[in-house]
Enzyme design. Structure first.
Site, PDB file in Angstrom:
ATOM      1  CB  CYS A 110      -0.804   0.029   1.290  1.00 56.12           C
ATOM      2  SG  CYS A 110      -1.926  -1.625   1.471  1.00 56.12           S
ATOM      3  CB  CYS A 113       1.373   1.277   4.468  1.00 56.66           C
ATOM      4  SG  CYS A 113       1.850   0.233   5.733  1.00 56.66           S
ATOM      5  CB  SER A 185      -6.736  -4.755  11.026  1.00 52.32           C
ATOM      6  OG  SER A 185      -6.788  -3.709   9.885  1.00 52.32           O
ATOM      7  CB  SER A 209      -7.272  -1.389   4.996  1.00 54.89           C
ATOM      8  OG  SER A 209      -6.773  -1.525   6.362  1.00 54.89           O
ATOM      9  CG  LEU A 210     -13.278   1.350   1.703  1.00 56.54           C
ATOM     10  CD1 LEU A 210     -13.401   0.084   0.856  1.00 56.54           C
ATOM     11  CD2 LEU A 210     -14.693   2.017   2.239  1.00 56.54           C
ATOM     12  CB  CYS A 328      -2.588   4.184  12.180  1.00 56.47           C
ATOM     13  SG  CYS A 328      -3.185   2.750  11.336  1.00 56.47           S
TER      14      CYS A 328
HETATM   15  S1  SF4 Z   1      -1.465  -1.036   4.977  1.00 62.24           S
HETATM   16 FE1  SF4 Z   1      -1.347  -3.086   5.831  1.00 62.24          FE
HETATM   17  S2  SF4 Z   1      -1.466  -4.663   3.947  1.00 62.24           S
HETATM   18 FE2  SF4 Z   1      -1.301  -2.470   3.227  1.00 62.24          FE
HETATM   19  S3  SF4 Z   1       1.042  -2.394   3.158  1.00 62.24           S
HETATM   20 FE3  SF4 Z   1       0.689  -1.716   5.084  1.00 62.24          FE
HETATM   21  S4  SF4 Z   1       0.716  -3.424   6.606  1.00 62.24           S
HETATM   22 FE4  SF4 Z   1       0.422  -4.198   4.460  1.00 62.24          FE
END
Ligand code: SF4
Length: 348
Positions: A110, A113, A185, A209-210, A328
């Site tokens: 993602c 992230c 999650s 996670s939307l 987060c």
């Molecule tokens: S948001 Fe969750 S699923 Fe997406 S890259 Fe980060 S840790 Fe991985």
């Protein structure tokens, strides 16, 4: 024998204690898995008790940001596991929620992230997952009340170890966490969601996670969406057997200029309408080298207001831990991941 990846029944099945040995064995198991000192060995002079051990990885670093604590454990193969303790004031004292990791890094990539920028280094074992709780219990005087699988990694990509860890966490002979105190999650792995549904743990909480109003935006920031678009995800959620008073927690990381326009709020509300859910708004916590900034409070309130006008129930996640990369979406040590990749490329 490392008890962190085993329920007490599994320990019993291996050691086959006689009836009078079960009680002292259980006392040692409970103490080890809860991060306490086991009973004095002279009081439990059974060979079976000496066979038990808990491989709790030492805490390498602790980083505080206000009342939130991120701690880092180093694995035997030199990787790092990051976990975050979030305290919440309640009438009867402080409850702590522990955000645990299920993988080192993550394959899902993602774009918002930090963990996603690491790529996947490896899955954590059930022992390494439970060990995060045991270490936190030991260091925070046993105050861990909730465990959420929202740290590094996609839990449903490590399904077997995550479920094994949940069984150990819920074992009444050990940590004894109620199922409703656990939250998994997911980025929206529909096969994993269907497997969870078949498991029949009706009290387990599921967060999804939307993060986007439509497939175009979601595919841009969450590559999983190219494989499993939003309609497929919603189908899996509609099939999921929720209890009467239960609802999904739909996470929405609000990123300025990406998913925060008024028409996005309308699309999100339309998409969520058939689902029993609450939207959990998370103001974006910038990862390192982020192309986006964090939203202002005005932008957050505006988007929440639009959703509420459209009848969508929302909660807003209070921002904590940004200064220590503990918020987060900010977990993971990119420098370490790079070093590991370089070392393994050089060696082979
Ligand atoms: S948001 Fe969750 S699923 Fe997406 S890259 Fe980060 S840790 Fe991985």
């Amino acid at each position: 024998m490392d008890v962190l990846g085993l329920t007490f029944d599994e320990v019993r099945a291996v050691l086959r204690p006689r009836e009078h040995e079960v009680k002292p064995l259980r006392a040692v198991y409970r103490a080890l898995v809860c991060g306490q000192t086991p009973p004095d060995p002279t009081e439990t002079p059974l060979p079976h008790c000496a066979a038990l051990d808990a491989d709790v990885l030492p805490i390498d670093r602790r980083l505080e940001d206000g009342d939130l604590t991120k701690f880092v454990q180093r694995t035997h193969d030199g990787l790092e596991i990051e976990s975050v303790v979030v305290p919440m004031q309640r009438t009867h004292g402080i409850w702590r929620t522990l955000c645990v990791s299920s993988q080192v890094g993550c394959a899902r990539g993602c774009t918002f992230c930090e963990t996603g920028q690491l790529g996947l280094l490896r899955n954590l074992t059930a022992s390494e997952i439970v060990g995060q709780v045991t270490a936190a219990q030991r260091d925070f005087a046993g105050g861990i009340r909730n465990v959420v699988f929202m740290g590094m990694g996609e839990p449903l990509d490590n399904y077997d170890n995550v479920i094994r860890a949940c069984r150990v966490l819920m074992d009444p002979n050990g940590l004894s966490l109620a199922c409703e105190r656990l939250t998994i999650s997911t980025v929206g792995r529909t096969e994993g969601i269907r497997k969870l549904a078949r498991l029949g743990w009706r009290r387990l909480n599921l967060a999804v996670s939307l993060n986007a109003p439509n497939d175009e935006v979601r595919s841009r920031i969450m590559p999983i969406n190219r494989l499993e678009p939003m309609a497929t995800l919603r189908e899996a959620l509609l099939d999921y057997p929720l209890r009467k008073c239960q609802f999904f927690m739909m996470e929405y990381v609000l990123i300025p200029g990406v998913n925060d326009a008024p028409e996005h709020a309308r699309e999100v509300a339309d998409y969520l309408r058939p689902l029993k859910c609450m939207l959990n708004m998370i103001p974006y916590n910038p990862r390192s080298d982020s192309p986006w900034r964090a939203p202002t409070e005005v932008e957050v309130q505006q988007f929440l207001g639009w959703l509420e006008e459209l009848g969508q129930g929302c909660k807003r996640r209070i921002t904590k831990g940004r200064s220590q990369m503990a918020a987060c979406g900010q977990l993971g040590n990119r420098a370490l991941a790079r070093r590991r990749r370089r070392a393994s490329a050089e060696s082979g």
